[in-house]
Design an enzyme around this catalytic site. Structure first.
Site, mmCIF file in Angstrom:
data_model
loop_
_atom_site.group_PDB
_atom_site.id
_atom_site.type_symbol
_atom_site.label_atom_id
_atom_site.label_comp_id
_atom_site.label_asym_id
_atom_site.label_seq_id
_atom_site.Cartn_x
_atom_site.Cartn_y
_atom_site.Cartn_z
ATOM 1 N N HIS A 1 0.819 -1.209 0.000
ATOM 2 C CA HIS A 1 0.000 0.000 0.000
ATOM 3 C C HIS A 1 0.861 1.271 0.000
ATOM 4 O O HIS A 1 0.352 2.378 0.128
ATOM 5 C CB HIS A 1 -0.909 -0.026 1.244
ATOM 6 N N LYS B 1 3.351 4.403 -1.107
ATOM 7 C CA LYS B 1 3.514 5.356 -2.213
ATOM 8 C C LYS B 1 4.841 6.061 -1.980
ATOM 9 O O LYS B 1 4.971 6.881 -1.060
ATOM 10 C CB LYS B 1 2.391 6.384 -2.254
ATOM 11 N N ASP C 1 17.293 10.548 -7.385
ATOM 12 C CA ASP C 1 18.726 10.816 -7.194
ATOM 13 C C ASP C 1 19.162 10.790 -5.734
ATOM 14 O O ASP C 1 20.235 11.312 -5.397
ATOM 15 C CB ASP C 1 19.106 12.178 -7.797
ATOM 16 N N HIS D 1 -9.405 11.375 1.318
ATOM 17 C CA HIS D 1 -8.573 10.172 1.355
ATOM 18 C C HIS D 1 -7.294 10.380 2.167
ATOM 19 O O HIS D 1 -6.430 9.514 2.209
ATOM 20 C CB HIS D 1 -8.240 9.778 -0.094
ATOM 21 N N LYS E 1 -4.479 10.703 5.160
ATOM 22 C CA LYS E 1 -4.148 9.863 6.321
ATOM 23 C C LYS E 1 -3.141 10.638 7.175
ATOM 24 O O LYS E 1 -1.933 10.479 7.033
ATOM 25 C CB LYS E 1 -3.575 8.530 5.861
ATOM 26 N N ASP F 1 -0.886 18.402 19.684
ATOM 27 C CA ASP F 1 -0.203 19.339 20.594
ATOM 28 C C ASP F 1 0.730 20.336 19.907
ATOM 29 O O ASP F 1 1.648 20.869 20.551
ATOM 30 C CB ASP F 1 0.595 18.558 21.647
#
Length: 473
Positions: free
Chosen positions: A214, A216, A221, A391, A393, A398
């Protein structure tokens, strides 16, 4: 006679699986659930267990991280930057120590962290960075979906390969199952190395379908990296017919923390490489220690000893003193995270959760809603975002600590998926993420406990039915 033999074999296989369940040390509730499934659903119960129930951490079918080649590679990655020492920990030292033990990577300073909101800004930054590539491009995605973005990537890769840039691509076998062989062959024809992660093959179907990559990640470089929740799909720019625009968060990282993401890509590449290829350590760029954000990468998967991303969320929630703001599309938290959120809220901490009112899956939608009553009763504020599909996450607490990544707040992400998050120990970044949360909350609908508990019994029935599937969603 055949029925007798089949029944005997089924019982023996069932007994064998029961012994495995007891030896694996699952939670009692989970063990009991699988026992009931196996013995009440003929044939199908065992099939479901083999596909969804086996504990990778106990079986250790993936021993990738313990090979000398990969251990050496990770050591080389860590040698390229100066991680902060325990004496430099000003706060969050428990979280820092936990992630370091779970994910190998200590936090490092001297990083530039740019928050990229939504697809248009993210892909503009990605393409600008890809244009600057001189040596290599490493790209790893759960969803790699054909459209304008992939067409533009093909043209860019073609140009870069001609100029001597090495391009490697990893895509998930399920998340990117719509990716055509024609497009893959086009990439291969121009010199791009592309591999499917855990392909669904005859004979390995049961051992691979439930464990997805899952992540990404883009590394350019060894100097620039991207990670977050946005996949390579036009729906993040143009939207889709059912949900509209997909809204999400991504990060652009410049600095020594890039080496951590490079090492994760290298481990995944090694896992699928036919000849056990370990990428060149010359791909690590040497950085001087400068002022900048402190960032730590946490990753986990079915081959991890512990659920590092779940423990990261749990620790941030437990350490919070003033507030916790969470944005996540799939909040199916499991007992530990659910209790942590309720305890925090009932202790006087401002706990808020922002998620999409729309859903891309009916069962998932009602399963998520099955947790609302408990959370609302404990004082957790829940906001439903109605414009498109949210979508993102993220978690921020604090004004000091935050995380952006790929991990959903559900059992699948915690236990079965390969995930990666960046934890940022930076007050300014936390305030930016907090302000963005508050802005989106104002444009969302806040649920009221007294009103929510009056919902129709038909909705409660849907929630109860969907919640049965929470361990596998």
């Amino acid at each position: 006679m055949l029925l007798y033999i089949a029944t005997t074999l089924y019982i023996l296989l069932g007994v064998f699986i029961v012994i495995r369940l007891l030896l694996n040390g699952m939670r009692p509730t989970k063990t009991l659930a699988w026992l009931l499934t196996i013995f009440t659903i003929p044939v199908g119960g065992i099939f479901l267990y083999l596909m969804l129930g086996r504990n990778r951490r106990k079986n250790k079918l993936f021993r990738l991280k313990h090979t000398p080649k990969v251990t050496s590679y990770i050591t080389k990655a860590l040698d390229q930057y100066s991680p902060i020492t325990e004496e430099e920990y000003t706060e969050h030292h428990k979280i820092i120590s936990l992630i370091t033990k779970n994910s190998y990577f200590a936090p490092c300073t001297g990083n530039e962290v740019k928050l990229l909101k939504n697809g248009e800004a993210t892909f503009q930054a990605i393409f600008d960075a890809l244009e600057s590539a001189k040596h290599f491009i490493h790209l790893e995605y759960y969803i790699f979906e054909e459209g304008k973005l992939t067409s533009d990537l093909f043209e860019l890769f073609h140009k870069k390969v001609k100029n001597g840039v090495k391009v490697r691509v990893l895509y998930d076998g399920i998340g990117s199952m719509s990716l055509s062989k024609k497009y893959i062959k086009k990439l291969q024809s121009i010199g791009v190395e592309i591999h499917k992660f855990l392909p669904i093959k005859f004979g390995k179907f049961l051992s691979s379908i439930n464990y997805r990559n899952h992540r990404k990640i883009i590394v350019i470089d060894g100097k620039i990296a991207f990670t977050g929740g946005i996949n390579v799909s036009d729906k993040y720019v143009k939207g889709d017919a059912n949900l509209g625009i997909w809204y999400d968060m991504h990060l652009q990282l410049n600095g020594p923390v890039v080496h951590s993401l490079q090492a994760i890509f290298a481990m995944d590449w090694y896992m699928i490489s036919a000849n056990d290829e370990v990428l060149e350590t010359s791909y690590f760029h040497t950085y001087k220690k400068i002022e900048g954000s402190t960032v730590q990468i946490v990753h986990s998967g079915p081959d991890s000893d512990f659920s590092a991303t779940q423990q990261m969320y749990f620790s941030i929630i437990n350490e919070a003193k003033d507030y916790i703001y969470i944005t996540n599309p799939y909040i199916i938290p499991g007992e530990s995270i659910l209790d942590a959120l309720k305890v925090a809220s009932m202790s006087g901490i401002d706990v808020r959760v922002l998620l999409s009112e729309k859903s891309d899956n009916v069962i998932v939608k009602w399963c998520i809603r099955s947790y609302f009553e408990d959370l609302l009763q404990a004082g957790v504020k829940i906001y439903l975002f109605s414009e498109g599909f949210l979508h993102s996450k993220t978690i921020v607490a604090d004004n000091t600590i935050s995380s952006v990544g790929t991990t959903n707040l559900d059992v699948r992400s915690f236990e079965q998926n390969y995930e990666v998050n960046a934890v940022i120990y930076d007050d300014n970044f936390a305030v930016e993420l907090r302000d963005d949360f508050l802005k989106d909350s104002k444009n969302s609908k806040q649920l009221d406990f007294s009103t929510f508990i009056q919902r129709p019994w038909s909705e409660k029935l849907k929630e109860g039915f969907a919640k049965i599937f929470s361990p596998v969603l």
